[in-house]
Scaffold this active site. Structure first.
Site, PDB file in Angstrom:
ATOM      1  N   THR A 199       0.844  -1.216   0.000  1.00  0.00           N
ATOM      2  CA  THR A 199       0.000   0.000   0.000  1.00  0.00           C
ATOM      3  C   THR A 199       0.871   1.255   0.000  1.00  0.00           C
ATOM      4  O   THR A 199       0.481   2.294  -0.532  1.00  0.00           O
ATOM      5  CB  THR A 199      -0.971   0.031   1.188  1.00  0.00           C
ATOM      6  OG1 THR A 199      -0.222   0.103   2.420  1.00  0.00           O
ATOM      7  CG2 THR A 199      -1.854  -1.194   1.234  1.00  0.00           C
ATOM      8  N   LEU A 246      -2.112   5.700  -0.357  1.00  0.00           N
ATOM      9  CA  LEU A 246      -3.520   5.314  -0.523  1.00  0.00           C
ATOM     10  C   LEU A 246      -3.706   3.868  -0.045  1.00  0.00           C
ATOM     11  O   LEU A 246      -4.015   2.966  -0.823  1.00  0.00           O
ATOM     12  CB  LEU A 246      -3.915   5.521  -1.981  1.00  0.00           C
ATOM     13  CG  LEU A 246      -3.779   7.002  -2.414  1.00  0.00           C
ATOM     14  CD1 LEU A 246      -3.920   7.152  -3.915  1.00  0.00           C
ATOM     15  CD2 LEU A 246      -4.779   7.885  -1.691  1.00  0.00           C
ATOM     16  N   HIS A 247      -3.530   3.678   1.271  1.00  0.00           N
ATOM     17  CA  HIS A 247      -3.531   2.325   1.833  1.00  0.00           C
ATOM     18  C   HIS A 247      -4.858   1.599   1.573  1.00  0.00           C
ATOM     19  O   HIS A 247      -4.883   0.497   1.020  1.00  0.00           O
ATOM     20  CB  HIS A 247      -3.289   2.384   3.346  1.00  0.00           C
ATOM     21  CG  HIS A 247      -2.015   3.066   3.736  1.00  0.00           C
ATOM     22  ND1 HIS A 247      -0.785   2.531   3.451  1.00  0.00           N
ATOM     23  CD2 HIS A 247      -1.781   4.239   4.378  1.00  0.00           C
ATOM     24  CE1 HIS A 247       0.167   3.329   3.924  1.00  0.00           C
ATOM     25  NE2 HIS A 247      -0.416   4.373   4.479  1.00  0.00           N
ATOM     26  N   ASP A 248      -5.944   2.182   2.046  1.00  0.00           N
ATOM     27  CA  ASP A 248      -7.222   1.464   1.988  1.00  0.00           C
ATOM     28  C   ASP A 248      -7.742   1.297   0.552  1.00  0.00           C
ATOM     29  O   ASP A 248      -8.223   0.202   0.198  1.00  0.00           O
ATOM     30  CB  ASP A 248      -8.257   2.159   2.883  1.00  0.00           C
ATOM     31  CG  ASP A 248      -7.888   2.030   4.360  1.00  0.00           C
ATOM     32  OD1 ASP A 248      -7.058   1.166   4.697  1.00  0.00           O
ATOM     33  OD2 ASP A 248      -8.435   2.788   5.181  1.00  0.00           O
TER      34      ASP A 248
END
Ligand code: BDR
Ligand code: CA
Length: 321
Positions: A199, A246-248
């Site tokens: 991520t 933008l992990h999620d």
């Protein structure tokens, strides 16, 4: 559960703690043709759970998906004291932007909903977990084996070979509730972990966000620009780079487009007791011939990502909204 025969969408539950990147992930999941979001469960994480519920309802209003039910989940981790992330996501979790509250209210309790849905739709549902894993762990504790009914758990959390983002070795979602992370990893469900290692590859710079907002004046770019400003400032002062990860949304991408990711089977466990290592993923990378002698449980783990393609899909979704 009925499906569109022409485009088989995967029935999906999103477990969130919104959270700026959770908000973008919700929009991506709602717009992705591969996924059909059936419900949203909220957990304490980036913000306290009631604020998270309020954000989830407000986001669904803003995105035009008011028909999707929102469920209120755990207000605190299993064992540890709650930890939130106002320094990243703002006090309101949405970067302290003017955010219109929804008149809607939650439909029920997250754990009840997860247990019921996973009981009713065995082998059909993907649960995409984007916050601490407390709701999932409580569902498993309530009905042992229930997580194994999921088609797949897609979990944004942990770090294997990369550094942590809360402590030197721990990622926020696993750090916030390591006992829950450990319980879910050990539940024996079909699990895909999407760690910081991948991520963290999908980032967008402040300069690019401002360029997008100037070039495409859409509700999506306006929201991205306003909501990310606090997180960009935090990143600039702590890392010297004005960019957000933008992990999620990347975890949602792994659920929607698995072909964009490299996956390895790894034996993982989660440290729950360490004084300075709580939430650390312990990956048994030893070259042992006998899998039974490895520590932890085998799960699938994303180890590589076509970051440009994922970023482009997120960009398209933001611009197009
Ligand atoms: C995770 O922590 C949260 O702050 C983000 O929303 C994401 O789920 C990244 O470590
Ligand atoms: Ca999150």
């Amino acid at each position: 559960m009925s499906q569109n025969p022409y485009y088989p969408m995967i029935p999906t539950i999103l477990d969130v703690d919104p959270g700026v990147d959770d908000a973008l992930a919700m929009l991506l999941a709602l717009k992705a043709e591969a996924l059909s979001v059936r419900g949203i469960t909220v957990v304490s994480g980036n913000v306290p759970v009631d604020r998270g519920v309020r954000n989830a309802l407000g986001l669904l209003d803003m995105f035009g998906f008011q028909d999707i039910p929102v469920y209120r989940g755990a207000g605190r981790p299993l064992v540890r004291e709650p930890s939130h992330a106002p320094h990243v996501h703002g006090l309101d979790g949405m970067g302290d932007v003017e955010f219109t509250a929804s008149k809607a209210t939650p439909t029920g309790d997250s754990v009840d909903y997860l247990v019921e849905m996973l009981g009713l739709h065995r082998g059909e549902l993907v649960v995409v977990a984007l916050g601490p894993l407390t709701n999932l762990a409580l569902a498993e504790a309530r009905r042992p084996g229930v997580l194994r009914n999921a088609l797949k758990l897609v979990i944004m959390g942990g770090c294997i070979r990369s550094a942590g983002n809360v402590t030197a070795v721990s990622e926020f979602n696993f750090y916030a509730d390591p006992h829950a992370a450990r319980a879910v990893m050990g539940a024996g469900a079909e699990t895909l972990v999407v760690p910081l290692d991948v991520t963290g590859e999908v980032g967008i710079a402040g300069v690019e966000i401002r360029r997008l907002a100037a070039a495409h004046q859409t509700p999506g770019t306006r929201f991205l620009k306003a909501a990310s400003s606090n997180a960009l400032g935090f990143a600039a002062t702590t890392t010297g780079t004005e960019a957000i990860k933008l992990h999620d949304p990347t975890a949602v991408a792994a659920a929607a487009w698995p072909e964009l990711f490299d996956v390895e089977r790894l034996w993982l466990d989660v440290e729950v007791q360490g004084e300075i290592t709580a939430g650390q993923v312990v990956a048994d990378l030893r070259p042992l011939l006998d899998p039974a002698s490895r520590q932890g449980r085998p799960v699938s783990c994303c180890v590589g990502v076509q970051a440009d393609v994922v970023l482009e899909r997120i960009r398209e979704m933001v611009v197009g909204f």
